[in-house]
Design a protein around this motif. Sequence first.
Motif, PDB file in Angstrom:
ATOM      1  N   GLY A 137      36.078  32.888  29.588  1.00 45.47           N
ATOM      2  CA  GLY A 137      37.509  32.636  29.429  1.00 45.47           C
ATOM      3  C   GLY A 137      38.326  33.867  29.753  1.00 45.47           C
ATOM      4  N   HIS A 138      37.888  35.022  29.224  1.00 45.56           N
ATOM      5  CA  HIS A 138      38.632  36.250  29.467  1.00 45.56           C
ATOM      6  C   HIS A 138      38.490  36.720  30.904  1.00 45.56           C
ATOM      7  CE1 HIS A 138      38.622  36.606  24.966  1.00 45.56           C
ATOM      8  NE2 HIS A 138      39.889  36.821  25.280  1.00 45.56           N
ATOM      9  N   GLN A 139      37.311  36.458  31.501  1.00 47.48           N
ATOM     10  CA  GLN A 139      37.144  36.781  32.921  1.00 47.48           C
ATOM     11  C   GLN A 139      38.211  36.070  33.742  1.00 47.48           C
ATOM     12  OE1 GLN A 139      33.249  35.848  34.391  1.00 47.48           O
ATOM     13  NE2 GLN A 139      32.252  37.481  33.232  1.00 47.48           N
ATOM     14  N   GLN A 140      38.307  34.801  33.457  1.00 46.29           N
ATOM     15  CA  GLN A 140      39.249  33.988  34.208  1.00 46.29           C
ATOM     16  C   GLN A 140      40.675  34.483  33.994  1.00 46.29           C
ATOM     17  OE1 GLN A 140      38.999  29.843  33.188  1.00 46.29           O
ATOM     18  NE2 GLN A 140      39.530  29.240  35.265  1.00 46.29           N
ATOM     19  N   LEU A 154      45.361  36.950  36.356  1.00 48.05           N
ATOM     20  CA  LEU A 154      46.421  37.958  36.297  1.00 48.05           C
ATOM     21  C   LEU A 154      46.461  38.768  37.594  1.00 48.05           C
ATOM     22  CD1 LEU A 154      48.458  39.761  34.699  1.00 48.05           C
ATOM     23  CD2 LEU A 154      46.482  41.164  34.114  1.00 48.05           C
ATOM     24  N   LEU A 155      45.277  39.188  38.061  1.00 43.72           N
ATOM     25  CA  LEU A 155      45.221  39.959  39.304  1.00 43.72           C
ATOM     26  C   LEU A 155      45.729  39.107  40.472  1.00 43.72           C
ATOM     27  CD1 LEU A 155      41.781  41.797  38.921  1.00 43.72           C
ATOM     28  CD2 LEU A 155      44.082  42.673  38.486  1.00 43.72           C
ATOM     29  N   ASP A 156      45.375  37.836  40.416  1.00 45.10           N
ATOM     30  CA  ASP A 156      45.832  36.919  41.445  1.00 45.10           C
ATOM     31  C   ASP A 156      47.363  36.884  41.490  1.00 45.10           C
ATOM     32  OD1 ASP A 156      45.237  34.940  43.436  1.00 45.10           O
ATOM     33  OD2 ASP A 156      46.039  33.456  42.010  1.00 45.10           O
ATOM     34  N   ARG A 157      47.964  36.857  40.301  1.00 47.61           N
ATOM     35  CA  ARG A 157      49.424  36.822  40.237  1.00 47.61           C
ATOM     36  C   ARG A 157      50.021  38.117  40.800  1.00 47.61           C
ATOM     37  NH1 ARG A 157      50.462  36.081  34.501  1.00 47.61           N
ATOM     38  NH2 ARG A 157      51.661  38.013  34.446  1.00 47.61           N
ATOM     39  N   ASP A 168      37.407  48.821  38.581  1.00 49.17           N
ATOM     40  CA  ASP A 168      35.957  48.908  38.659  1.00 49.17           C
ATOM     41  C   ASP A 168      35.360  47.928  37.652  1.00 49.17           C
ATOM     42  OD1 ASP A 168      33.477  49.719  39.374  1.00 49.17           O
ATOM     43  OD2 ASP A 168      33.741  51.829  38.840  1.00 49.17           O
ATOM     44  N   GLU A 169      34.761  46.864  38.163  1.00 53.30           N
ATOM     45  CA  GLU A 169      34.146  45.849  37.319  1.00 53.30           C
ATOM     46  C   GLU A 169      35.080  45.362  36.207  1.00 53.30           C
ATOM     47  OE1 GLU A 169      31.442  44.581  38.101  1.00 53.30           O
ATOM     48  OE2 GLU A 169      30.429  46.040  39.371  1.00 53.30           O
ATOM     49  N   PRO A 170      36.208  44.807  36.558  1.00 53.93           N
ATOM     50  CA  PRO A 170      37.172  44.436  35.518  1.00 53.93           C
ATOM     51  C   PRO A 170      36.702  43.284  34.643  1.00 53.93           C
ATOM     52  CG  PRO A 170      37.911  43.620  37.644  1.00 53.93           C
ATOM     53  CD  PRO A 170      36.705  44.469  37.913  1.00 53.93           C
ATOM     54  N   THR A 171      35.679  42.564  35.056  1.00 55.62           N
ATOM     55  CA  THR A 171      35.300  41.366  34.283  1.00 55.62           C
ATOM     56  C   THR A 171      33.940  41.489  33.606  1.00 55.62           C
ATOM     57  OG1 THR A 171      34.348  40.434  36.297  1.00 55.62           O
ATOM     58  CG2 THR A 171      36.611  39.813  35.776  1.00 55.62           C
ATOM     59  N   THR A 172      33.257  42.585  33.832  1.00 56.06           N
ATOM     60  CA  THR A 172      31.877  42.669  33.368  1.00 56.06           C
ATOM     61  C   THR A 172      31.719  42.476  31.855  1.00 56.06           C
ATOM     62  OG1 THR A 172      31.326  44.107  35.191  1.00 56.06           O
ATOM     63  CG2 THR A 172      29.824  44.135  33.328  1.00 56.06           C
ATOM     64  N   ALA A 173      32.638  43.082  31.095  1.00 54.57           N
ATOM     65  CA  ALA A 173      32.465  43.039  29.642  1.00 54.57           C
ATOM     66  C   ALA A 173      32.996  41.750  29.028  1.00 54.57           C
ATOM     67  CB  ALA A 173      33.175  44.242  29.014  1.00 54.57           C
TER      68      ALA A 173
END
Lengths: 289, 265, 345
Positions: free
Chosen positions: B173-176, B181-184, B164-169
């Motif tokens: 750089g960290h979003q990417q 990682l999820l892509d992998r 749930d919203e893994p990139t919001t916070a």
Amino acid sequence: MKIRSFITLALLALLAAACGSEAQETVTGDTSTTEESAFTRIVSLNPTATEMLFAIGAGDLVVAVDEFSYYPPEAPVTDLSGWDPNIEAIAGFEPDLVVTESPMEGLDAIDVENHVISAATTLGDIYAQITELGGITGHSDDAATLVTQMQTDIDAVLSSIPEREEALTYYHELDDTLYSVTSTTFIGYVYDLLGLRNVADPADADGAAYGYPQLNEEYLVDADPDVIFLADTRCCAQTAETVAARPGWDQLTAVQEGNIVELDDDVVSRWGPRVVEFIEVAGTAVAGI
Amino acid sequence: MSATLESHDLSVRVDGTPLLRSTSLAVDAGEWVSIIGPNGAGKSTLLRALVGAVDADGDVLVDGESVRSMKRMERARLMSWVPQIPTIPSTIRVFDYVLLGRTPHRHPLAAERPEDVGVVKNVLRDLDLHHLSDREMDSLSGGERQRAVVARALAQSTPIILLDEPTTALDLGHQQEVLLLLDRLRRDGRTIVTTMHDLTLAGQFADRLVLLAEGEVKAEGGAIEVLTEKNIADHYRADVRITHENGAVLVVPRIRTQESSPDDH
Amino acid sequence: MDARPTTARFIWLVAGVAFVFGAATLGLVLGPTDISSWGTIVETADRLTPFTFDSGLSETQKSIVWNLRLPRVALGLLVGASLATAGATYQGVFRNPLADPYLLGVAAGGGLGATVAFVNDWGNGEGVFDGVQLAAFVGALLAVALTWIVGVAGDRDRSAASLILAGVAVASFFTALQTFLQQRNTEDIREIYTWFLGGLTTSGWSEVLQLLPVAVVLLLVLSLTGRTLDIMAVGDEEASMLGLAVPQVRVGLLVIASLLTAAAVAVSGLIAFVGLIVPHAVRLIFGSTFRVIVPLSIFAGAGFLALSDLAARTILTPTEIPIGVITAFFGAPFFIFILRTTGRR
């Protein structure tokens, strides 16, 4: 909480001492000379005062007593509380005098006199209180007779106790968690009269517990009193047998020699006419050791 | 390790208010589906209904089998969940926190086994957290903490991961980092469902987008089909320009002359 | 401490045992009466081991050591371990470092039970179990059961918050009943107050033997549940998604912790703060994983209460200081310390 209740009691006692004399003066002022009672409807909220009133023959003037004034049996027990009295409930009995252990506020409002019988510290206090009650109830002669009789009986007990080179030691038990009294209390004073030495005195040397310390069990067993007085036969159902059965108590001299005296909690905690009974029971036991 | 995830007519009502209306969804094994939609659309609710954190009507199937007939433990071995705002015990260490992910693989009273410790160590290394292993969660930066939460989900070793919203916070750089990682993981065959605010990122990484609004699926498909100016105007009430660049769909707010654009993109 | 170095965990275990052993030895050696320290140790060895030693003590001293000091030390260890571990469990279940084992009404229920027993003169029974102890135990469990019923009635999910609120309501209700009874029976007020302050003043082997089996079994069970509490620390929802049956686990843990507390309260009255400060101290020193906090609370609680009782019986010798006064005297400043340090986080 324990300590606080004692502080409260002590403060009340001080207040009683401070105000009591004044109240008594006004009361005795107009009644001392006649054998006619100044009061006809008395409410007693103090079990000791109740015992005194009945003992001097003024029981027929008493219309109501508090929940613990169940001696003598003919006393008109009500559910009035001596601890936290309700003025309105008292007024319902239409008294003209209320006897209490500490001065009671609010009686002025219903125009009722208050007479205070505060905790005695000597036999002299008791005699004086009985005499006062006799004066205001028209039973001066009965009161005088009672006092003389008490003095005679007590003297008889005291003279029967043999002199000893070394005083016997005692432990007076108030409850089964080892609360006791020191020599500074009225109870301790009575044992002083009997020539006994209190093992609880070091436990309240500074008076912080107002003469009612809780003893450490180990200390008590080590102190090994010659005689044990049980004033918790009613409250806590203690007997010579239950005391002997306590772990470690079989080592005590008093247990081994059977010097455990069962007293009536009520008789001991009140300072009325039955103090004679207390002194007789305790004195007889001491004389027999 | 892969599994399909389906929902049939999933509906959620809270105090009579419908948050999710009869939503059906099918995610293939190894597929990454991103749920997008405006605030209050029901994205988190859908995710929670899928994972079983909220009572829902309808059914959720993993590899064709209804999760209703599964024990809690069994379900926890199939699906892991990274909540938007995780509850993190105040002074817990990173290692111990990630180790919690091993819960469904052993008896709750039993001590962790060497293989549990091994899994945790591997995950920590994968997410570049091994040097923080003894640190307390409190002392981590926002990005590190988010990675630790993802690490816990990975330690759970489930074929399906819902985030749930893994990139919001996180900063860019960290979003990417998290998205890569999820892509992998997807390439390893894991099935991934995320909710996302950032439409461009969602379109860039997910295989498929599901546009949710008012508790219903409004559009579904690839980024090019779902991220249209009309869809976004209708459901986000936002005025955007869509451009395509190197296969990515860029969503850019239009700057209006008279009033500022809504910054909720 | 961590999952990895088992040697570290072993060291803490040894340290815990050493603390308990040290506290017990001090409690045994020191006391209001002057008995040689060596003698008390030899006498204890004589009684507790199959071997025979000559302590050289008088019969009275032997009796004091065996019948009065040792059971008191033993009961202090057991009650302390029980309250601290129950407290640790409550803190874990409610995810609240300020939770204590009296939170769900054990104290108020036990107090009412004891008061009912005093008023009806049920004490000093001839049987194995004292009437007051039995009534306190039953009262404590009744209060927790009522809290549970009220809490669940208000909230199907049995959340921690609704239970705490129900606990407050039930405790107020039981306290009101207790105060009413007490005011109606002022002649029993001294006994009631003494019980409420808690203490081990006249404890013997019979109390120890009553608490021992219950405490040992429940402490063993709870010492295994630290990991479960660690899982619960991430919140009901996430713990449930990790496969934990949260509502059931919560009931189970609370039942065990409440039984343990009720058993301790029955033999020792209400001893304040132990269940609050001991697990919290352990948390501050050793970190917040419950699989460390719970087992260490057993040792820390046992040692702490044995030392508190030692203070209670020796500071103002030969009179007793209520043990609740000792634990609160150290507990209250500590409480402030907790608030300050947790406020910083």
